[in-house]
Design a protein around this motif. Structure first.
Motif, mmCIF file in Angstrom:
data_model
loop_
_atom_site.group_PDB
_atom_site.id
_atom_site.type_symbol
_atom_site.label_atom_id
_atom_site.label_comp_id
_atom_site.label_asym_id
_atom_site.label_seq_id
_atom_site.Cartn_x
_atom_site.Cartn_y
_atom_site.Cartn_z
ATOM 1 N N LEU A 248 -5.356 3.381 -5.229
ATOM 2 C CA LEU A 248 -5.147 4.945 -5.622
ATOM 3 C C LEU A 248 -5.920 5.113 -4.424
ATOM 4 C CD1 LEU A 248 -5.162 5.192 -9.138
ATOM 5 C CD2 LEU A 248 -3.820 5.968 -7.831
ATOM 6 N N LYS A 249 -7.280 4.870 -4.223
ATOM 7 C CA LYS A 249 -8.415 5.506 -3.141
ATOM 8 C C LYS A 249 -6.985 5.662 -1.424
ATOM 9 C CE LYS A 249 -12.764 5.464 -1.425
ATOM 10 N NZ LYS A 249 -13.341 4.588 -0.963
ATOM 11 N N ALA A 250 -6.606 4.669 -0.787
ATOM 12 C CA ALA A 250 -5.312 4.464 -0.304
ATOM 13 C C ALA A 250 -4.211 5.400 0.497
ATOM 14 C CB ALA A 250 -4.846 3.480 -0.041
ATOM 15 N N SER A 251 -4.336 6.212 -1.599
ATOM 16 C CA SER A 251 -2.642 6.471 -1.609
ATOM 17 C C SER A 251 -3.408 8.402 -0.996
ATOM 18 C CB SER A 251 -1.899 6.425 -3.147
ATOM 19 O OG SER A 251 -2.956 7.889 -3.455
ATOM 20 N N GLY A 252 -4.693 8.607 -1.251
ATOM 21 C CA GLY A 252 -5.368 9.930 -1.072
ATOM 22 C C GLY A 252 -4.931 10.232 -2.286
ATOM 23 N N MET B 17 0.782 -1.327 -0.100
ATOM 24 C CA MET B 17 0.174 0.157 0.114
ATOM 25 C C MET B 17 0.933 1.290 0.235
ATOM 26 S SD MET B 17 -3.182 -0.272 -0.553
ATOM 27 C CE MET B 17 -4.080 -2.052 -0.557
ATOM 28 N N PRO B 18 0.759 2.028 -0.427
ATOM 29 C CA PRO B 18 1.513 2.900 -1.286
ATOM 30 C C PRO B 18 1.584 4.295 0.478
ATOM 31 C CG PRO B 18 -0.771 3.929 -2.782
ATOM 32 C CD PRO B 18 -0.469 2.014 -1.428
ATOM 33 N N ALA B 19 2.193 5.612 0.969
ATOM 34 C CA ALA B 19 2.840 6.001 1.381
ATOM 35 C C ALA B 19 1.235 7.148 0.869
ATOM 36 C CB ALA B 19 3.699 6.340 1.141
#
Lengths: 343, 112, 589
Positions: free
Chosen positions: C429-433, C359-361
């Motif tokens: 993508l959503k997790a990256s905000g 998961m991306p920062a």
């Protein structure tokens, strides 16, 4: 009678020495400022670990013969048949050499590793080529290359060879044994380092080579992983992280290396094609010069009077190169004495 | 009748080429001739986007098909994302995407 | 009442044709989805109809696009399209002026010279005669060119032309005979009774000298009418079906109907609207580099005539060059894709492993290198450098390996599986905000823009770099390298990005303009859409394209796609770089 030899590497030098010994006069053309060709970039030779510089010196001394004229810093540009059986070779310094026979000993060039972008040569600091490693051996600079001695080194076989992606279908033959030799040399310098060879097939074709491979495993603790590198990345510490499949295990493998050595293959020298083209001598699709016949017509080309010696016809080790040069000398002599001229 | 000494390998562990159905491997060779060029270097599996995230070995799967072993391929093939990265690293120019698509098609026909 | 039995073939033929077309079009449109029929109803009474009418005039009559590609071919088509149309208009007006009524049977205008006694004059009768003669001459000149093209297709600048079936040859002959027969009928009448203008009058006098016009005139009118009737009856079964169908297509297109994922009635309308002009053959690199007959004209023809076309479904680069040059504006990529079967096998486990992706920062800007991008470290490195230099804090969402965008899967036909992948990436993508998604892969770009339904900005790295440079966030020094730009198919024709790379290269290098700028850019041959050609064939396409660019003697061949870069790297003698590399070299703090 005069003979023009193009290329002052091991093949050209050996042939010059042999032909001079037979009483011919020889013009030896070399584009660099000294003879020896690619051999100058090597430290030790396989399988006996003989010093490459020593061999160059030996070849050089033999050229001190009254029948041999050396033209260094001169590049052959074009060959023309000025009269039947008479050839004129134009050099970059405007000199024109005349000979009753021309020997192409143009050798090979080392593959430009930048063309395999995903391997990171020229992008990542700790990726070097096998040629550069030889240089480090000569300069004894390996241990202090990155401040401290590397703890894990990987040799990547088949870089620029057997790869349709860069249009090189051929095997360069020598990289496997060179990797084994270099791995052993590294071990001798750095007893603590972990050494891996990443190979597709181990092609140990020469005398003593397979034995060297055994010894590498047995005595020098060099590990072999069968898998081709797909890509490399650089981590935050500047180390190289490689991705291969360990095909004998059947699992993808990631490994962090302090130094990655690319075993660069052999490609036809740029000069070979140009010179062969000027006298309509055909090439193989990979750019090496095609002999008149692969069994009985080696050293001969489709054009009578134009001969070849060494790795301008295919990747070749030093033993075969020198043998090929002597064979070429004999073929030229046979042609000039006329026994073959009107056949 | 001559006796075959020492051939009673556990059936579950061995490839019995004589008994295996060879229609799949023949069709693969026909519909994707470049698949024959594989030398098993594993570059594809190392590069594989799916193999990065899960257990998926495309080199092994196509090799199994070539030996008439299709069960595992049928179970695993759908993991491929068809991204084409393997196509760019294959030193032999195997048209990996075409190979996978052919296999997908056969499996589908087999299902029906 | 003006009537003669010879008008029957024409009248019957025309009636049959109109009935046939009406039935066919209505049946097709009735199979459209409800939402599409609603679009038609709404569009019909809007400005869109006028726009469509304008397009019909410029494309079906003037043939503006053909003119631009090939003036010779354009003139030929204008002769027939516009010439015939104006001839009908002029004839009808003439008959109305003569008759002082609009309600005369259609044949009256067509056969006006037969019914109209030459001695009788009416307002502007001489002008009318002059105009109709002029138009007839215009059409006959086009006919001459068409004949020439058939025999010497090279002289009109076309390397190849499509082959004909026997029925096609028959209808072609009938079409070509219509106007010579009209010319003969009118000339004979003029020779016998006078009338006509500079063309038919003079010809009539000439023929009268040695031909028994008493006996020939009436049969000539029969032949003219018969030929018209024959042409009308054969039209639906020939390529000339494109004449009415193209008009229908243009209206439907302007009302908002698009080619969907399935080959449906609208696809059939597109198929019949193909005029088989063959322009797509010349634009296709599978033809120019590999001499393959796989272009839309062949593809659509085979589907229409029930021939084997399966082998052609896969054999298309989907580069969009044919689409860009198609005078009818058919959506060839979507048509080809609609024939690729969806072999998806969806279960709850499909790509469930995507959850293993890192998961991306979180960050405002997310960068997606794409699968291919991981094989071009120079590009990702350059992007890192550029973003850092511009002070953009960015999260590299697929740095540790990511989920494929799904477009390669979609291009193979498997939409459902592609949709699952899109779902997985949306979650990441959503997790990256992130509010902006930057990608350096045009294939991913097109997928993100068209299939993801994202509510954030999606930009290609060329667009983003251009923006950073304009806003002054990224400072560069002018470069001295001579560059040519290879605009990747999915970026230019695919996503309409033309200006950004142009601006960038003009700033950081000496960009050379080429014939392949903008919509005319070539395909590198690496396209994932084609699963039919092999590595060597791809290499040949790449080699030819690289040679075409190399002719401008650039120092660097610049592209903006990792796949194009890898493809050219094997085939180009000129060094190949991504635009990000060129910019990174010219960055200054």
């Amino acid at each position: 009678m005069n003979i023009v030899i193009i290329g002052g590497g091991p093949a050209g030098s050996e042939a010059a020495y042999r032909l001079a010994g037979e009483g011919y006069t020889v013009d030896l053309v070399e584009k660099e400022n000294s003879i020896g060709g690619n051999l100058n970039n090597w430290h030790q030779l396989f399988p006996d670990r003989k010093s490459a510089a020593g061999l160059v010196k030996e070849l050089q001394q033999r050229l001190n013969h009254p029948g041999i004229t050396l033209h260094i810093d001169a590049e052959a540009r074009e060959i023309a048949e000025s009269a039947p059986g008479k050839f004129a070779v134009k050099l970059s310094n405007k000199t024109v050499l005349h000979g009753s026979a021309v020997l192409l000993a143009t050798g090979y060039k080392v593959f430009d590793a930048k063309r395999k972008e995903e391997y990171g040569y020229g992008i990542y600091k700790r990726v070097i080529t096998s040629a550069e490693l030889e240089n480090l051996f000569t300069n004894r600079a390996l241990a202090t290359l990155y401040g401290e001695a590397p703890k894990r080194i990987g040799f990547i076989h088949c870089v620029g060879s057997r790869d349709e992606k860069i249009c090189n279908y051929h095997c360069s033959k020598l990289c496997c044994v060179t990797a084994v030799k270099q791995a052993i040399e590294v071990r001798e310098m750095l007893p603590e380092v972990e050494i891996f060879c990443f190979y597709m097939d181990m092609r140990m074709f020469g005398p003593g080579y397979e034995e060297m491979y055994r010894e590498a495993q047995e005595r020098y603790d060099i590990k072999f992983i069968r898998g081709r590198l797909s890509e490399a990345a650089e981590n935050i510490h500047g180390q190289v992280v490689v991705k291969v499949e360990d095909t004998l295990v059947g699992k993808p493998l990631r490994m962090t290396l302090d130094l990655m050595v690319l075993m660069v293959g052999m490609e036809a020298a740029d000069g070979s094609g140009k010179l062969a083209g000027s006298v309509q001598v055909p090439l193989y699709p990979n750019g090496f010069i095609r002999p008149a016949d692969p069994h009985t017509g080696t050293n001969l080309t489709a054009r009578p009077g134009i001969f070849t010696a060494g790795s301008c016809t295919s990747p070749m080790n030093l033993t075969d190169t020198l043998t090929d040069a002597r064979s070429a000398a004999w073929q030229i002599k046979k042609w000039l004495t006329g026994s073959d001229k009107h056949a | 009748m001559p006796t075959l000494w020492g051939y009673s390998i556990s059936a579950a562990r061995s490839i019995d080429y004589d008994k295996n159905d060879q229609s799949f491997l023949r069709r693969l060779a026909h519909s994707c001739p470049s698949s024959k060029l594989c030398i098993g270097c594993g570059g594809c599996t190392a590069a594989c986007s799916a193999g990065n995230l899960t257990e998926f070995n495309i080199r092994q799967l196509q090799m199994l098909v070539k030996r008439g072993e299709t069960r595992e391929t049928a179970e695993q093939l759908h993991k491929c994302m068809l991204c084409g990265k393997c196509l760019l690293v294959c030193p032999r120019g195997v048209d990996t995407r075409k190979m996978i698509l052919s296999m997908k098609r056969f499996l589908r026909e087999h299902d029906q | 009442m003006y009537y003669d039995p010879f008008v029957l073939p024409f009248t019957i033929g025309l009636t049959a044709l109109l009935l046939f077309l009406a039935v066919k079009y209505i049946r097709w449109i009735r199979t459209f989805r409800k939402s599409e029929r609603r679009k038609i109803r709404k569009g019909m009474f809007s400005l869109k109809t006028f726009r469509a009418a304008g397009e019909v005039f410029s494309e079906c009559l003037l043939h503006r696009k053909i003119y631009r590609t090939n003036p010779f071919l354009g003139y030929m088509h204008t002769c027939f399209g516009l010439g015939w149309f104006l001839l009908i208009v002029a004839g009808k007006t003439e008959s109305m002026v003569y008759h002082t009524s609009a309600f005369n049977p259609p044949y009256f205008a067509i056969f006006f010279r037969f019914f109209h006694p030459a001695k009788e004059t009416f307002p502007y009768s001489e002008t009318f005669a002059f105009i109709t003669d002029l138009l007839l001459l215009f059409i006959l000149s086009g006919l001459f060119l068409a004949l020439a093209k058939r025999f010497w297709s090279r002289i009109v600048g076309m390397r190849k032309t499509t082959k004909h079936r026997p029925l096609d040859l028959l209808i072609l002959t009938s079409l070509w005979l219509i106007f010579p027969l009209r010319f003969l009928a009118e000339s004979f009448t003029s020779g016998l009774r006078g009338g006509g203008s500079f063309l038919t009058n003079n010809a009539g006098e000439f023929f009268a000298e040695f031909l028994p016009l008493d006996h020939l005139t009436y049969p000539a009118w029969w032949a003219y009418s018969g030929m018209l009737g024959l042409f009308f009856v054969l039209l639906p079964f020939s390529r000339y079906m494109h004449i009415p169908t193209e008009i229908v297509y243009i209206f439907l297109k302007n009302w908002g109907i698009r080619q969907g994922t399935k080959f449906n009635a609208f696809s059939k309308i597109q198929m019949y609207a193909c005029s088989r002009c063959g322009i797509c053959i010349d634009s296709c690199q599978l033809n120019s580099s590999l001499q393959m007959d796989v272009q839309p004209v062949y593809f659509l023809k085979k589907i229409r005539h029930g021939k084997e076309y399966e082998s052609l479904i896969e054999n298309c680069l989907m580069c969009g060059r044919c689409e860009a040059s198609c005078p009818v504006g058919l959506t060839h990529n979507a048509l080809r894709l609609s024939k690729r079967p969806d072999l998806s096998r969806i279960t709850k486990n499909t790509y469930s492993y995507a959850k293993n992706a890192a998961m991306p920062a979180p960050a405002k800007v997310a960068y997606f290198a794409g699968c291919m991008g991981q094989l071009t470290p120079t590009v990702t490195r350059s992007m890192e450098r550029i973003l850092e230099q511009a002070g953009v804090s960015c999260t590299y969402i697929d740095k540790e390996g990511g989920v494929c965008c799904g477009r390669p899967m979609l291009l193979a036909g498997n939409r459902e599986e592609a949709a699952v992948m899109a779902e997985k990436n949306r979650a990441i993508l959503k997790a990256s905000g992130a509010e902006v998604l930057v990608t350096s892969c045009p294939i991913c770009l097109k997928m993100f823009r068209e299939e993801y339904g994202l509510q954030i900005r999606i930009v290609h790295h060329t667009e983003y770099i251009d923006e950073l440079m304009r806003e002054g966030k990224l400072k560069t020094v002018p470069g001295e390298q001579r560059t040519v730009f290879h605009n990747p198919c999915e970026l230019g024709r695919g996503c309409g990005v033309y200006k950004a790379p142009e601006n960038i290269l003009k700033h950081v290098s000496r960009k050379i303009d080429t014939d392949f700028d903008g919509k005319k850019s070539l395909c590198c041959g690496g396209s994932l859409a084609n699963t039919s050609i092999d590595g060597r064939q791809r290499n040949r396409i790449a080699g030819d394209a690289a040679k075409a660019y190399a002719a401008y003697q650039p120092d660097v061949l610049v592209t903006a796609c990792p796949l194009c870069k890898k493809t050219f790297a094997t085939a180009s003698a000129v060094p190949v770089k991504d635009i990000a590399e060129v910019v990174a070299e010219c960055c200054r703090p």
